[in-house]
Design an enzyme around this catalytic site. Structure first.
Site, PDB file in Angstrom:
ATOM      1  N   THR A 149       0.841  -1.181   0.000  1.00 28.47           N
ATOM      2  CA  THR A 149       0.000   0.000   0.000  1.00 28.47           C
ATOM      3  C   THR A 149       0.881   1.238   0.000  1.00 28.47           C
ATOM      4  OG1 THR A 149      -1.759   1.173   1.181  1.00 28.47           O
ATOM      5  CG2 THR A 149      -0.186  -0.053   2.522  1.00 28.47           C
ATOM      6  N   GLU A 163      -5.602  -2.387   4.528  1.00 22.35           N
ATOM      7  CA  GLU A 163      -5.267  -3.135   5.726  1.00 22.35           C
ATOM      8  C   GLU A 163      -6.444  -3.939   6.278  1.00 22.35           C
ATOM      9  OE1 GLU A 163      -2.406   0.348   5.533  1.00 22.35           O
ATOM     10  OE2 GLU A 163      -4.492  -0.070   5.012  1.00 22.35           O
ATOM     11  N   LYS A 222      -8.808  22.948   7.757  1.00 21.32           N
ATOM     12  CA  LYS A 222      -8.962  23.716   8.988  1.00 21.32           C
ATOM     13  C   LYS A 222      -8.871  25.196   8.637  1.00 21.32           C
ATOM     14  CE  LYS A 222      -6.483  19.920  11.164  1.00 21.32           C
ATOM     15  NZ  LYS A 222      -6.173  19.284   9.875  1.00 21.32           N
ATOM     16  N   TRP A 259     -13.605  23.245  11.065  1.00 21.23           N
ATOM     17  CA  TRP A 259     -13.178  22.093  10.267  1.00 21.23           C
ATOM     18  C   TRP A 259     -14.168  21.918   9.125  1.00 21.23           C
ATOM     19  CZ3 TRP A 259     -10.729  17.264  12.883  1.00 21.23           C
ATOM     20  CH2 TRP A 259      -9.636  17.664  13.647  1.00 21.23           C
TER      21      TRP A 259
END
Length: 545
Positions: free
Chosen positions: A187, A335, A445, A450
Site C-alpha cells: 500500500t 489493511e 482547517k 473544520w
C-alpha cells in the site's frame, strides 16, 4: 468458573480454513456459468483443472510452501488461477502494483523476497530494467495474450499456457496451518516506501464467507450478486485481491468476466454483450464508463456497482441512476482486506424518489457482520453514536492485517490501543450507520472551523456543469487554510461565478459556512490519480503549494 473446553476426538478431522475450500465449494453445484477472459471461456470444471495444472507448473519451477510468487498481469483468467493455485500449495501470492514506478516495484519485490515472477509481456521492459537488482528472484514465467507475438530475448522458464499444457491435471492440495500467510501486496497511501500488507488463509476464508453473505443479503430489492448474476471486476486484481470479490464470486459459482486492461469503451461493451449485473470500482472508473463512446448504445439497467476507494459523490450517484445503474457505497482499506461497511437499503429507502435515495447511497452504510467499529477522540475516548460526534474510526474484525510485513513498529502504530486505526474521520448514527467525513490528513482547517473536503466535493458535484471535482486545503495567511477546488467541466461555458452561486445556496440553508466556498476554482481536463485510481490529493497539494 473456568470456561469448559471439550477435547476433540482423536479421529475427528480438524478442518482448517484454507483457500482450497472456497474453490471446492463452487464445484458442488456449478455446471453452466463460464469464466470469460478475452477469447477464453472456461467452465468451472476446466478452471479447477487449470488450477491443478498451474500448481504442478509451479512445483516444477521449484516453488513450494513458504515461497513467494509475484504476479504482474492485467485482470485475467490467469490472475484468478493464481489467486487459488499459489496459496493452495502453501506459497504466498504477491500481487504487484503494476502502476508503481520501476524503483518502487523493485523495492516491493526485494522486500517481499519474491522467488518467482509471472510477468505479462507488457511489463517485461520494466522487469528487464531491474532484474539484475532483484535479490531473491530465481526465475520468470511469461504471460502472453494470443494476439501478441512472443516477447524478446528476455530469459524465462517458459510461457504460461505452454507450461500448463504440459502439466498434470491432478494435484493433491495439502492441509496445513490456516494461519499461514496466503497473500501480500503493498500500500502506498503514506510517505516513504510502500508498506507490505499480508493476510492468512483463515482471514481470507472468513472475509469471503462474510462477503458472500453481504452480497446476497444487503438489499431488500434482491441480492447484489447471486448464482444467476454476472460479475466483472473493475478494481485491479493487484489491489486488495480486487476487494476479495473474485474469491466470493468463485465460491458462488457465478459467471465471471475479466476485462484485461481498463479501456472504457471495452468495459462498456463487455457490460452490454456479456450481460454484466455486478461490478465494483472507484468513482473515476464509473465516470469513464458513463462518458465512453459505447455508453449511448448501452442499456445499463440491471447493473449494480459498488463504489469504494474514494467517496461516491451526489452528482455521480445521480448520473448513474439516470442511466439505470444501481450505485452503492462500501468502505474499507488495504489493511482491512477490505470490507468493513456497505450501504444497506430497505424497502422504505428503495421506495423513495431517486433524488431522495442519493443520501443513503453515498454513505458508507452499516458495518458488515463480525466487524466492530468505534469512533475515538484524540485522547482515545469512545465517542457516542449520535450522528453528530466525529472522531477517528477504529475497527476490529477477524480479517484485518495483523501488522506490516517485516515492519512490526509500524504495525504497532496501526494497532495502537488494540484497535486498527483507519486514519478516517467519521460519525456513527444511532442506527449504526457509518458516515465518513474525511481523511484526517484531508480535513480543511479554516478560521477555527473544520471543513470536510468530501462533503464540499459532493455539494459541488451537484452542479449541472460539473463532471468531476476534488477539494484540498491550501495555506492561507489569515485563515490557516482555505478550500481549493479542481473541477472537470462537462460543458464549455462553465464559469467560477456559477460555482460560487451554486454553493451559496448551501451557505444560506446552513449546510456549510461561508468559509467553505473555495478560495479558488481551477477548471482542468483531468484530476491526478494514484496508482489504484483514487484522487491523489497529496500530489495536488504539492502542485499548487
Amino acid at each position: 468458573m473456568a470456561t469448559k473446553i471439550l477435547p476433540p476426538s482423536d479421529s475427528a478431522y480438524q478442518y482448517p480454513l484454507l483457500i482450497k475450500q472456497l474453490l471446492h465449494s463452487s464445484q458442488r453445484f456449478e455446471n453452466n456459468n463460464p469464466i470469460v477472459s478475452g477469447p477464453h471461456r472456461f467452465s468451472y470444471a476446466q478452471f479447477n483443472e487449470r488450477v491443478c495444472r498451474l500448481a504442478n507448473a509451479l512445483k516444477a519451477a521449484g516453488i513450494g510452501p513458504g515461497d513467494t510468487v509475484a504476479v504482474m498481469d492485467w485482470d485475467s483468467h490467469r490472475y484468478l488461477e493464481c489467486f487459488f493455485a499459489i496459496p493452495m500449495i502453501g506459497a504466498i501470492l504477491h500481487t504487484v502494483n503494476i502502476r508503481l514506478s520501476p524503483g518502487q516495484i523493485l523495492y516491493t519485490m526485494n522486500h517481499a523476497e519474491d522467488d518467482l515472477v509471472l510477468v505479462h509481456d507488457d511489463f517485461v521492459p520494466i522487469i528487464d530494467g531491474i532484474k539484475d537488482q532483484l535479490e531473491t528472484v530465481k526465475g520468470f514465467i511469461r504471460l502472453s495474450d494470443e494476439s501478441q507475438s512472443p516477447s524478446s530475448e528476455f530469459p524465462t522458464l517458459g510461457e504460461y499456457e505452454a507450461l500448463l499444457a504440459q502439466a498434470d491435471v491432478h494435484y493433491d492440495f495439502p492441509d496445513f496451518d490456516e494461519n499461514s500467510v496466503a497473500t501480500t501486496f503493498y500500500t502506498t497511501g503514506t510517505t516513504g516506501n510502500p508498506k507490505g500488507v499480508y493476510f492468512s488463509h483463515r482471514q481470507l476464508v472468513l472475509h469471503t464467507l462474510n462477503m458472500v453473505n453481504m452480497l446476497q443479503s444487503r438489499s431488500s430489492e434482491g441480492a447484489l450478486l447471486n448464482h444467476d448474476g454476472v460479475y466483472m471486476p473493475i478494481t485491479p486484481m493487484f489491489h486488495v485481491h480486487a476487494w476479495g470479490i473474485p474469491y466470493a464470486a468463485t465460491m458462488m459459482g457465478v459467471k465471471q468476466v475479466y476485462p484485461g486492461r481498463y479501456i472504457p469503451d471495452e468495459l462498456t461493451r463487455l457490460i452490454r454483450e456479456e450481460g454484466v449485473t455486478f461490478s465494483h470500482c472507484v468513482p473515476t472508473i464509473l465516470q469513464m464508463v458513463l462518458q465512453s463512446s459505447e455508453a449511448p448504445d448501452t442499456d445499463f439497467r440491471g447493473w449494480t456497482v459498488i463504489i469504494g476507494g474514494s467517496a461516491l459523490t451526489s452528482g455521480l450517484a445521480k448520473a448513474a441512476m439516470e442511466r439505470g445503474i444501481q450505485p452503492y457505497s462500501a468502505y474499507g482499506m488495504s489493511e482491512t482486506c477490505p470490507l468493513l461497511a456497505i450501504t444497506r437499503m430497505g424497502k422504505e429507502e428503495h421506495a423513495l424518489a431517486e433524488e431522495d435515495q442519493i443520501g443513503w447511497r453515498i454513505k458508507a452504510g452499516l458495518p458488515s457482520d463480525l466487524v466492530d467499529i468505534q469512533i475515538w477522540n484524540p485522547e482515545g475516548e469512545v465517542l457516542p453514536h449520535d450522528g453528530k460526534s466525529t472522531g477517528e474510526l477504529v475497527t476490529r474484525s477477524p480479517w484485518l492485517t495483523q501488522s506490516y510485513l517485516n515492519e512490526p513498529e509500524k504495525g504497532d502504530e496501526l494497532w495502537q490501543g488494540g484497535w486498527l486505526h483507519t486514519g478516517d474521520i467519521a460519525c456513527i448514527h444511532p442506527d449504526g450507520s457509518v458516515e465518513i467525513k474525511d481523511r484526517i490528513k484531508d480535513v480543511i482547517k479554516t478560521g477555527g472551523e473544520w471543513i470536510s473536503s468530501l462533503e464540499l466535493e459532493s455539494l459541488i458535484s451537484k452542479h449541472a456543469g460539473v463532471s468531476a471535482v476534488t477539494v484540498v486545503g491550501v495555506p492561507d495567511e489569515r485563515w490557516g487554510e482555505r478550500p481549493f477546488a479542481l473541477v472537470v467541466p462537462n460543458c464549455e461555458d462553465l464559469e467560477t461565478e456559477s460555482l460560487i452561486e451554486h454553493l451559496q445556496q448551501f451557505v444560506d440553508d446552513g449546510t456549510i459556512n461561508k468559509w467553505a466556498i473555495p478560495k479558488e476554482f481551477k477548471l482542468v481536463d483531468d484530476i491526478p490519480k494514484t496508482s489504484v485510481g483514487k484522487i491523489d490529493k497529496k500530489l495536488i497539494r504539492a502542485q499548487i503549494s
